[in-house]
Design an enzyme around this catalytic site. Structure first.
Site, PDB file in Angstrom:
ATOM      1  N   TRP A   1       0.822  -1.218   0.000  1.00 29.56           N
ATOM      2  CA  TRP A   1       0.000   0.000   0.000  1.00 29.56           C
ATOM      3  C   TRP A   1       0.850   1.260   0.000  1.00 29.56           C
ATOM      4  O   TRP A   1       0.331   2.363   0.019  1.00 29.56           O
ATOM      5  CB  TRP A   1      -0.922   0.010   1.228  1.00 29.56           C
ATOM      6  CG  TRP A   1      -0.227   0.296   2.547  1.00 29.56           C
ATOM      7  CD1 TRP A   1       1.005  -0.147   2.922  1.00 29.56           C
ATOM      8  CD2 TRP A   1      -0.718   1.100   3.627  1.00 29.56           C
ATOM      9  NE1 TRP A   1       1.296   0.301   4.183  1.00 29.56           N
ATOM     10  CE2 TRP A   1       0.262   1.068   4.647  1.00 29.56           C
ATOM     11  CE3 TRP A   1      -1.888   1.828   3.850  1.00 29.56           C
ATOM     12  CZ2 TRP A   1       0.113   1.745   5.854  1.00 29.56           C
ATOM     13  CZ3 TRP A   1      -2.031   2.489   5.063  1.00 29.56           C
ATOM     14  CH2 TRP A   1      -1.050   2.455   6.045  1.00 29.56           C
ATOM     15  N   ASP A   2       2.197   1.089  -0.010  1.00 28.99           N
ATOM     16  CA  ASP A   2       3.089   2.231   0.207  1.00 28.99           C
ATOM     17  C   ASP A   2       2.953   3.355  -0.820  1.00 28.99           C
ATOM     18  O   ASP A   2       3.341   4.490  -0.549  1.00 28.99           O
ATOM     19  CB  ASP A   2       4.552   1.751   0.267  1.00 28.99           C
ATOM     20  CG  ASP A   2       4.771   0.671   1.319  1.00 28.99           C
ATOM     21  OD1 ASP A   2       3.994  -0.304   1.322  1.00 28.99           O
ATOM     22  OD2 ASP A   2       5.689   0.801   2.124  1.00 28.99           O
TER      23      ASP A   2
ATOM     24  N   LYS B   1       2.314  -1.442  16.059  1.00 30.92           N
ATOM     25  CA  LYS B   1       3.558  -1.354  15.284  1.00 30.92           C
ATOM     26  C   LYS B   1       3.727   0.037  14.681  1.00 30.92           C
ATOM     27  O   LYS B   1       4.816   0.578  14.594  1.00 30.92           O
ATOM     28  CB  LYS B   1       3.521  -2.395  14.159  1.00 30.92           C
ATOM     29  CG  LYS B   1       4.728  -2.349  13.234  1.00 30.92           C
ATOM     30  CD  LYS B   1       4.618  -3.367  12.119  1.00 30.92           C
ATOM     31  CE  LYS B   1       5.850  -3.382  11.230  1.00 30.92           C
ATOM     32  NZ  LYS B   1       5.736  -4.288  10.095  1.00 30.92           N
ATOM     33  N   GLN B   2       2.625   0.580  14.181  1.00 30.80           N
ATOM     34  CA  GLN B   2       2.716   1.814  13.394  1.00 30.80           C
ATOM     35  C   GLN B   2       1.390   2.553  13.469  1.00 30.80           C
ATOM     36  O   GLN B   2       0.401   2.032  13.984  1.00 30.80           O
ATOM     37  CB  GLN B   2       3.021   1.473  11.942  1.00 30.80           C
ATOM     38  CG  GLN B   2       1.920   0.667  11.267  1.00 30.80           C
ATOM     39  CD  GLN B   2       2.431  -0.095  10.067  1.00 30.80           C
ATOM     40  OE1 GLN B   2       2.747  -1.270  10.168  1.00 30.80           O
ATOM     41  NE2 GLN B   2       2.504   0.576   8.921  1.00 30.80           N
TER      42      GLN B   2
ATOM     43  N   GLU C   1       0.457  -3.994  11.977  1.00 32.13           N
ATOM     44  CA  GLU C   1       0.615  -5.428  11.708  1.00 32.13           C
ATOM     45  C   GLU C   1       0.868  -6.250  12.965  1.00 32.13           C
ATOM     46  O   GLU C   1       1.004  -7.465  12.880  1.00 32.13           O
ATOM     47  CB  GLU C   1       1.769  -5.637  10.731  1.00 32.13           C
ATOM     48  CG  GLU C   1       1.520  -4.948   9.404  1.00 32.13           C
ATOM     49  CD  GLU C   1       2.516  -5.349   8.339  1.00 32.13           C
ATOM     50  OE1 GLU C   1       3.699  -5.463   8.665  1.00 32.13           O
ATOM     51  OE2 GLU C   1       2.087  -5.527   7.186  1.00 32.13           O
TER      52      GLU C   1
HETATM   53  C1  BGC Z   1       4.706  -2.132   7.085  1.00 30.21           C
HETATM   54  C2  BGC Z   1       3.675  -1.996   6.004  1.00 30.21           C
HETATM   55  C3  BGC Z   1       4.361  -1.712   4.681  1.00 30.21           C
HETATM   56  C4  BGC Z   1       5.386  -2.786   4.383  1.00 30.21           C
HETATM   57  C5  BGC Z   1       6.151  -2.510   3.112  1.00 30.21           C
HETATM   58  C6  BGC Z   1       5.730  -3.195   6.703  1.00 30.21           C
HETATM   59  O1  BGC Z   1       6.739  -3.251   7.657  1.00 30.21           O
HETATM   60  O2  BGC Z   1       4.120  -2.493   8.310  1.00 30.21           O
HETATM   61  O3  BGC Z   1       2.782  -0.961   6.331  1.00 30.21           O
HETATM   62  O4  BGC Z   1       3.438  -1.672   3.655  1.00 30.21           O
HETATM   63  O5  BGC Z   1       6.311  -2.842   5.451  1.00 30.21           O
HETATM   64  O6  BGC Z   1       6.852  -1.312   3.185  1.00 30.21           O
END
Ligand code: BGC
Length: 707
Positions: A347-348, A598-599, A484
């Site tokens: 999704w980046d 996590k984020q 995540e």
């Molecule tokens: C993140 C995701 C991201 C992915 C790829 C993961 O560590 O939690 O949000 O899309 O890395 O960059």
């Protein structure tokens, strides 16, 4: 300090991977890590070359069962170029020769990488090498090296070896090394008269990759070599102390996926024969970069910050350059700079569009086309799950099927664990936000009536079929949000969470946009929506469920009832707790039990919609929402997030700048440092973090919030 230069001095094995990633040269079609031309993959150096959209699928045995993985293929290495002194060994870093100087300099303004190396061989002979390298932004099929070799204190026969190496494997990420990694089948290798050619084919996707190299040294005698997967030329000249010998290597790369060719091999051969010399290639390449920079530049008054902004824009444009408009390629989360996440598309892009769409709408259009071409696969995925519309995969590669691995590895515990991250259905919402960003940048209503609208509508249909109506509101069950570290409820066998606030609020936002798109363009997508659908979408725009606890938005239903983590203890014991998931799992525990993210997850809503946009959606949903609720929510998650993704710092820096300006600074510093200082401890060597890089650029020149 010159903010257009990134320089590294000395050969430091511990830093080499990071430096290679950050000095990668690319043009959107291909990219090559900034490894020494004399280097081989040896655990320190890793000269990877990647071609946009060139994937291959192999099956490996993992924890006793067959697991298929699709990788962005490490293509044949075009760099090899080395030399030897009379009776000496071919020079390679880390071998016998003593390295007296080793300077590498990336010039972002002109898109070149320069090396100055001084070496002394066993016999005490000192040689100086000066190399310039480019991967043409003018002609995406060409790359070139120019090397000046000066014997400082010796005279005699100097030999230069220039080669193409198709015997490479995907070995860039230590965690994947036990998996199948041999993606290239050698088909042909040939060398004569200073021209070497290598043709390989990927195992399963059967993409032919052809390279041809023309190496010239004035007055040299040639000897050609070819063996399976490898072709090279040795060029010998009489060198004299203090007199420079000039070596030029021009390389052409084609694949069977290219347009307007007869065959990859013929196209590469013809291109290298017709290509101009290094200086002319350089002039044209630098001009192409000049044109890009006139649209790409983001300014800062601080030279150090300016250098980072230049670096991040540079790498973004090397991955998503205007050349992608000719390709069928998405935006790999880790660029074309390494093999982390196997070159998959997540999704980046969501973090890239705000920067890219206003400046290079032709590129965002190409990236959306990548998604649009995979609509049939996403429709099929939705249908197979008993749903409507299009269900985009969390990880996407060649054909758009779900590429998220079934298992992931925790290096801390040595265990393979189920990976449920494919439940991040919100990736479809990111596609929709990107459609909207592209529309905002172009104001092109034909796009909304055409393929852009079709994407919006199909994603809206998917979420409409995923939601269930209960007790007067729509709920979405069994999904994961961006965080995540939560993939389920403790004690529940089925993975997934209910009513993730980010997913639900963005679904309400999407329903509003689909209806707006239909108003703006007359119809959304070529097919348009039915009256029934319009009614359902309007209902969801005003009745999605959002859970609350303690006066804040709950990340998902039940989040407020989870245990509090003893943050202080974990920080004291482990120091860096970004990868809290790995720490807890190694202790036999799970982050699912804790209020620990996590984020940014809930905070993503503030980031994407802005405070006003979020307030509008929340009040539209019939929830009481004011500045107090916004501040409480931000502070609440700020205290419970460990930033295990580089994307988190971007979101926090931006959101806090508006709500708690004093608290924003450390996140801004972290965001700026993310790749250049490798804040995630070793991950940049495996590929840059494109979302974070582009996110930083947007922090300095914010676009309009999507709301
Ligand atoms: C993140 C995701 C991201 C992915 C790829 C993961 O560590 O939690 O949000 O899309 O890395 O960059």
């Amino acid at each position: 300090m010159n903010p257009w230069l990134l320089a590294y001095d000395g050969f430091d094995p511990a830093q080499e991977g990071l430096r290679e990633a950050l000095t990668t040269l690319g043009n959107g079609y291909l990219a090559t890590r900034g490894a020494a031309a004399e280097a081989r993959a040896d655990g320190v150096c890793y000269p990877g070359t990647y071609l946009a959209g060139c994937y291959d699928r192999l099956t490996s045995q993992v924890a006793g069962r067959p697991v298929g993985n699709e990788d962005l293929v490490n293509a044949p290495n075009w760099l090899p170029l080395t030399f030897r002194t009379p009776g000496g060994e071919w020079f390679a870093p880390g071998r016998d020769a003593e390295i007296l100087a080793w300077h590498r300099r990336l010039d972002m303004l002109h898109g070149t990488l320069t090396w100055v190396v001084r070496v002394r061989d066993r016999a005490g002979r000192t040689t100086c090498l000066e190399q310039r390298r480019l991967v043409s932004m003018d002609d995406p099929h060409l790359a070139a090296l120019h090397v000046t070799i000066t014997p400082e204190d010796w005279s005699g026969p100097l030999e230069v070896r220039s080669a193409l190496d198709g015997r490479v494997v995907n070995a860039g990420v230590a965690r994947y090394r036990d998996l199948e990694r041999r993606h290239l089948v050698p088909l042909a290798a040939h060398a004569a008269d200073g021209v070497a050619e290598v043709l390989v084919r990927t195992v399963t996707s059967r993409v032919e990759i052809a390279l041809a190299a023309r190496t010239t040294v004035a007055g040299a005698r040639h000897r050609a070599h070819a063996e399976e997967g490898w072709a090279g030329c040795d060029l010998a000249v009489e060198a004299r102390a203090g007199e420079a010998v000039h070596v030029e290597k021009v390389v052409a790369v084609h694949t069977s996926r290219d347009r307007a060719i007869t065959s990859a091999a013929e196209a590469a051969r013809t291109a290298v024969t017709r290509a101009a010399g290094f200086e002319e290639l350089l002039t044209r390449h630098a001009r192409a970069w000049e044109r890009l920079w006139s649209r790409a530049h983001v300014a800062s008054e601080d030279d150090e910050v300016q250098q980072i902004l230049n670096l991040y824009a540079f790498h973004l444009l090397q991955t998503a350059s205007p050349h992608v408009t000719e390709l069928d390629a998405g935006l790999p989360a880790r660029g074309l700079h390494g093999e982390a996440y196997r070159g998959h598309v997540f999704w980046d892009e969501l973090f890239v569009f705000p920067y890219l769409a206003p400046r290079f709408p032709e590129i965002t259009e190409a990236l959306l086309r990548y998604r649009w071409r995979r609509l049939p696969e996403a429709r099929w995925a939705a249908r197979s799950a008993g749903l409507a519309g299009a269900m985009f995969p969390w990880q996407s590669g060649s054909d758009g099927r779900e590429e998220t691995p079934a298992l992931h590895f925790n290096p801390r515990s040595g265990r393979w664990l189920p990976d449920n991250s494919h439940l991040q259905r919100h990736v479809g919402l990111a596609v929709a936000v990107n459609v909207w960003q592209h529309y905002l940048a172009t104001k092109d209503t034909a796009f909304l009536a055409g393929y852009g609208g079709e994407l919006l509508l199909e994603v809206a249909r998917f979420f409409a079929s995923l939601a269930v109506f209960e007790n007067g509101r729509y709920s979405i069950r069994g999904v994961m949000g961006p965080d995540e570290y939560h993939d389920g409820y403790p004690g529940r066998t089925e993975p997934g969470l209910d009513d993730n606030a980010y997913t639900n609020v963005m679904t309400a936002w999407l329903m509003r946009r689909v209806l707006e798109a239909a108003d703006l363009a007359g119809a959304v997508g070529p097919e348009g929506m039915t009256a029934q659908e319009a009614e359902r979408f309007a209902g969801m725009a005003s009745r999605m469920r959002v859970c609350f606890h303690d006066g804040v938005i709950s990340q998902f239903e039940g989040y407020g009832g989870l245990a509090e983590l003893d943050w202080e203890r974990y920080r004291r014991v482990y120091g860096d707790i970004r990868r809290l998931d790995r720490i807890l799992e190694a202790e036999g525990d799970t982050p699912n039990r804790y209020q620990a993210s996590k984020q940014a997850d809930v905070l993503m809503l503030f980031h994407l919609l802005g405070p006003d946009g979020l307030a509008e959606v929340m009040t539209g949903l019939g929830y009481g929402w004011d500045a107090g609720a916004a501040e409480r929510t931000v502070d609440y998650y700020l205290a419970r997030t460990c930033h295990g993704s580089t994307l988190s710092a971007i979101v926090h820096a931006e959101v806090l700048a508006r709500i708690r300006p004093g608290a924003s600074e450390p996140f801004l510093v972290e965001a700026l440092s993310s790749d250049v200082r490798d804040v995630q401890g070793g991950t940049t060597a495996e590929g840059i973090h494109l979302g974070a890089m582009a996110g930083v650029l947007s922090l300095f020149e914010p676009a309009e919030p999507t709301g």
